[in-house]
Scaffold this active site. Sequence first.
Site, mmCIF file in Angstrom:
data_model
loop_
_atom_site.group_PDB
_atom_site.id
_atom_site.type_symbol
_atom_site.label_atom_id
_atom_site.label_comp_id
_atom_site.label_asym_id
_atom_site.label_seq_id
_atom_site.Cartn_x
_atom_site.Cartn_y
_atom_site.Cartn_z
ATOM 1 N N GLU D 68 0.805 -1.219 0.000
ATOM 2 C CA GLU D 68 0.000 0.000 0.000
ATOM 3 C C GLU D 68 0.837 1.268 0.000
ATOM 4 O OE1 GLU D 68 -0.784 -2.678 1.796
ATOM 5 O OE2 GLU D 68 -2.840 -3.151 1.231
ATOM 6 N N HIS D 137 -11.353 -3.421 10.371
ATOM 7 C CA HIS D 137 -12.034 -3.234 9.088
ATOM 8 C C HIS D 137 -13.312 -2.415 9.229
ATOM 9 C CE1 HIS D 137 -9.435 -6.606 7.926
ATOM 10 N NE2 HIS D 137 -9.738 -6.396 6.668
HETATM 11 C C1 TPP Z 1 -2.530 -4.306 4.586
HETATM 12 C C2 TPP Z 1 -3.678 -5.020 3.988
HETATM 13 N N1 TPP Z 1 -3.899 -4.899 2.676
HETATM 14 C C3 TPP Z 1 -4.932 -5.533 2.103
HETATM 15 C C4 TPP Z 1 -5.778 -6.314 2.826
HETATM 16 C C5 TPP Z 1 -6.956 -7.020 2.169
HETATM 17 N N2 TPP Z 1 -6.601 -8.429 2.041
HETATM 18 C C6 TPP Z 1 -6.974 -9.340 2.962
HETATM 19 S S1 TPP Z 1 -6.301 -10.833 2.678
HETATM 20 C C7 TPP Z 1 -5.521 -10.270 1.290
HETATM 21 C C8 TPP Z 1 -4.631 -11.166 0.501
HETATM 22 C C9 TPP Z 1 -3.452 -11.578 1.290
HETATM 23 O O1 TPP Z 1 -2.648 -12.401 0.512
HETATM 24 P P1 TPP Z 1 -1.555 -13.300 1.184
HETATM 25 O O2 TPP Z 1 -0.672 -12.485 2.048
HETATM 26 O O3 TPP Z 1 -0.900 -14.077 0.114
HETATM 27 O O4 TPP Z 1 -2.352 -14.245 2.176
HETATM 28 P P2 TPP Z 1 -3.319 -15.453 1.828
HETATM 29 O O5 TPP Z 1 -4.682 -14.868 1.734
HETATM 30 O O6 TPP Z 1 -2.834 -16.060 0.581
HETATM 31 O O7 TPP Z 1 -3.199 -16.369 2.988
HETATM 32 C C10 TPP Z 1 -5.798 -8.939 1.063
HETATM 33 C C11 TPP Z 1 -5.304 -8.158 -0.068
HETATM 34 C C12 TPP Z 1 -5.518 -6.396 4.206
HETATM 35 N N3 TPP Z 1 -6.318 -7.093 5.011
HETATM 36 N N4 TPP Z 1 -4.462 -5.760 4.754
#
Ligand code: TPP
Lengths: 319, 319, 339, 339
Positions: D68, D137
Amino acid sequence: MYSKKFLLDLYKTMYTIRVFESECIKLYRQGLIRGYYHPYLGEEAVGTGVCAALGKQDYIVSTHRGHGHCIARGADVKHMVAEVLGKETGYCLGLGGSMHIADITVGNLGANGIVGGGIPLGVGAALASKIRKEDRVVAIFFSDGASNNGVFAESLNLAGAWSLPVVFVLENNHYAVCTPVEKSCKADDLYTIGQGFGIESHMVDGNDVLEVYAAAQEAVAKCRKAKGPVLIEAKTYRHGGHHVNDPGAYMPQDRLEYFKSRDPVTLGKGHAMSIGKATKNDIAKIDKAVQKEMDEAVAFAKESPEMSEERFFELVENY
Amino acid sequence: MYSKKFLLDLYKTMYTIRVFESECIKLYRQGLIRGYYHPYLGEEAVGTGVCAALGKQDYIVSTHRGHGHCIARGADVKHMVAEVLGKETGYCLGLGGSMHIADITVGNLGANGIVGGGIPLGVGAALASKIRKEDRVVAIFFSDGASNNGVFAESLNLAGAWSLPVVFVLENNHYAVCTPVEKSCKADDLYTIGQGFGIESHMVDGNDVLEVYAAAQEAVAKCRKAKGPVLIEAKTYRHGGHHVNDPGAYMPQDRLEYFKSRDPVTLGKGHAMSIGKATKNDIAKIDKAVQKEMDEAVAFAKESPEMSEERFFELVENY
Amino acid sequence: MANAKTKAGRELQYREALNEALKEEMRRDDTVFVMGENIGERGGSFKVTVDLIHEFGADRVLDTPLAEASFTGAGVGAAIAGMRPVVEILFIDFTPLIMDQIANQAAKYRFMTGFKGSVPFVLRTQGGSGNGLAAQHSQNLEAWFCHIPGLRVVMPSTPYDAKGLLKSAIRHDGPVIFLEHKLLYQTKGPVPEKEYVVELGKGDIKREGRDVTIIAWSHMVLHALKAADVLAQEGIDAEVVDPRTLSPLDTELILESVRKTEHVVIAQEAVRRGGVGSDIASYIQEQAFDYLDAPIRIVAGHNTPMPFNLHLESVCTPHAEEIVAAAKETVYAEKRASA
Amino acid sequence: MANAKTKAGRELQYREALNEALKEEMRRDDTVFVMGENIGERGGSFKVTVDLIHEFGADRVLDTPLAEASFTGAGVGAAIAGMRPVVEILFIDFTPLIMDQIANQAAKYRFMTGFKGSVPFVLRTQGGSGNGLAAQHSQNLEAWFCHIPGLRVVMPSTPYDAKGLLKSAIRHDGPVIFLEHKLLYQTKGPVPEKEYVVELGKGDIKREGRDVTIIAWSHMVLHALKAADVLAQEGIDAEVVDPRTLSPLDTELILESVRKTEHVVIAQEAVRRGGVGSDIASYIQEQAFDYLDAPIRIVAGHNTPMPFNLHLESVCTPHAEEIVAAAKETVYAEKRASA
Ligand SMILES: Cc1ncc(C[n+]2csc(CCOP(=O)(O)OP(=O)(O)O)c2C)c(N)n1
Ligand SMILES: Cc1ncc(C[n+]2csc(CCOP(=O)(O)OP(=O)(O)O)c2C)c(N)n1
Ligand SMILES: [Mg+2]
Ligand SMILES: [Mg+2]
């Protein structure tokens, strides 16, 4: 080399995660669980293998996809189901929910709604261990999406500069929501990021609990000898979309099939039977016990009360 | 291979930086410059070599130690001195000062008071170039301290994932204030961080302007062919403390002597004379012209007015 | 009044008082440790941590890499794991880099864990305009922290308060944002040799008066006291109230003063819009509406980033004169109204 | 009133109105582009960017890595280099990660460069409590942005305003923080087919009334309108003022309403302490002191992180009932006073 009991325990943990997620998805579909719910289906071997390598005094730091870590670290599913249902008997009194589930009593410092947000917390727990000359290791879970975030690189570098007892567990499930890892990082593998910062880094098959365990055990041993941190990239794959409401249509069918053909729970069962000489009966007994525990947990959670407004206002006074 | 004119130009740039910093330090000691002042003394070859490899349309992003970048990118020292004196004739009307000096007209997007804060700005300028299918390359300067910061890793990864035309110029002067680089990163060299993210990365002698230039030229060429980004780590050393008021007593005398024995300005002069066959007279002419320009700049800046309150309030209305 | 308690004692600089607080707490409790950039041998840019490394060693006085978000987060994590870290961020202007760790992690952890975890964590930093440090080194961002439930926000104006409040902050079981001011470090004031603490959440009357209440904190208290002197010459007797802790706010003390003087000026260095002054004003008008006969006046920083140019910097920062003018306006507005 | 202009036209959802604004501006000006997490094929989690990638291609509709701070900064840099980026941050709760790029870079760049650079940059994000999304959130952080000089802060409550304001935001030459609400995306309202914009800084009377002014923005406008209906049944005629833009604030419109009704309730979803409501109240008491016969009441979120439990979430979020109660209190307080 691995005992039957050990292998069955690993299997039981993975199977518990599998059943927990499956049952909770049902509860979600019934409208009983609100908010976001990110299942750990398909990734069971990572949390299970890593936690098996930890001692009682150690810590883990979890993620938004954290039920598996929580179970692998020894949580009671009763209080977990209660938490995701928002009940007062939940680990966080129903105030946290799925994305914030924590069980500090067993060293699980908690899930996080901020992707990557928990990583420095884990580094801090390791720092506390070092300052107090305790023998605690911290396993920090995070996935490929989090590896794009600066807080990961900073924390990795910090742990490296200070030789902290941290095992960075990069659960590379190849997606951040629907963004494939190839689109978010130019490197072929992600463990090389650790190497770039001068940190010992390895890659393992994240669907094979024994591979994960072996790597984790070695990493934990290094950390105990002040030779940490260590980064482990575990390649794995979700068995569905990002959360319960995401069908995951963007996941290529053949890759999904491939990873499902190497299902961690099935592989773990195979290890128990081939290496540990466990019988079908041993497995069936476990399966039944797990299902029973889960059914009881769901019943317990459903019957549990929600926190009263009075209690809530009492608690948050002067927050 | 390098022409006399080219080599003398490089020398002139480096010498201008040297004289600029020396004169401004005097002004600072006289109390005429306020705030923080971070001299680029000893690092002249990095900014000079990199900027020599850039075209008119390209951008640079600078740092709190930014006077050298600004001069190398072609700024007029008159408006620079005026800026650090807080005068209305300065590049930023006296509102920015040393830590915010910018000259957008020649593609210098500016210094930054937040270490690392400019790195993503540069990535954005490169993104703009890519979207518009222009041929602009962005050289982003930053030092070892900034390389500890998450914003660097994020930006590097982002530029990599999107194949942006960025040359990351890591001016490793071995210190972030008084913290030596060995204490802030476990890796022996810092360019390996780039490799970890899958990005082409090189190390050069940052005190030798020709080495810097050659590496930068190659990197810029790659970027123009959409083969970027490229990271260049240039090893160098400050000739004094972190800012004017820091004596830098923590810098080991022998290392300082070593780097001073490889003074970039002297080395550059040597190149002009040995490779370019420049004469002592050529050098003397340049030295004189540079000093004259600087003296005039100081006089200009001293005589320049400060912004009036009226003008200020007019400008900031509706800010 | 704090001053009354301490007369005839020794005097210390604000930064020395802070240094002493750190030393005393680190001696008292070995879970207390400090970390930040160049705070070890260098003693920090404002010299608050000098000598700590010699007494407590590099294990408890940590020089960090330039990685604000994660070393702050590491502080939070260490607190969760039972330590009492005091993290230094050099300028409050850099706290935008750490706000996730502060607002989303430190402030919410106890709540999100169902009140099972706790975060005895102190963030020390400093703000305010000074000596030509320009837009990215001169901000006042206390309002951001006050808006996040779960944080205590402290802004001492004197060496006495600084020491006593830092000790309380370190002993507090939740996250405390401890905000210093670059122009206060070298100011001197009485600090008793004897151990003491100043309770979080308790304001202080820095000068008693009957005619108008001037509410000010941190460096603005000095301007407010100067203003009170000027006003005294004109026959206006100003009371200077220093909340010391902005969250929670000592509303009782403030309301008591307001009920007495019936006129209020709030003086904050931060820009007006979104500042803590608005908050305080909104409480006062709500709670003491019938006591006010003239509007509450807020004297605040000009609504721009801080200019580098010294004169303009001064123009953008409120001083005693503006406080005097505002106080007169409110007092005379009322006089006019009652005339 | 916006509604008056648009009656008998078609209805769109808030998210569709936003989508249309993006499309129109991207067609009009090819320097406009959007970026964020999963906004391309997926169309964003709240479906505001659906289909853009098909019309404008992956070069102008960028799916970003989960970084971000730097993709926001890249937006700021692209703006400095002459583009008009619209950056999406999925939840306002993640903006603490990007505050350096917003507060120190985007907001100050023009000023620091002596008004030579400019930053035509839009940050779109959404906040508010919704459906059990818990503490990280569900926040409302508009106050943080309002406190930073150099930022425009917009919070539309209707599809009409959302579209018109987003178009203005994109055309504005400085950084604009455009704050949506998760519970508004599916609300419907009239949106003319014909091109229009809503000017930044102009508020809107969402309902005219004589007895009390209710100031509300974003999702709280819906609660305020409901409250007005209830109050009407009790013979209290409420005027609902929606500032739409919080910075700069349409103080004229607000003061005009206050001078008419002489009673004010401010309804904000954010927690009370440090919220924008305090700011607005402090201006009103300063500028319209003599018109007020009862204190300004602020209805706000409870001062805690947001609980996951749905019932408690609702308890912590203000609704029409609290607005009704506050309005009655202020109106009757005055009646009592004048009785
Ligand atoms: C800082 C932040 N950015 C975006 C989000 C929204 N979000 C929640 S889960 C996710 C994907 C995360 O991907 P990853 O780290 O690969 O974890 P996975 O879901 O694959 O376990 C996103 C973009 C968030 N919760 N926090
Ligand atoms: C984010 C941030 N943290 C800390 C500082 C204070 N500070 C200014 S310069 C500096 C050292 C920077 O080191 P480096 O990046 O190596 O740059 P150098 O001074 O060597 O050119 C520090 C810590 C700052 N300005 N911004
Ligand atoms: Mg992933
Ligand atoms: Mg350096």
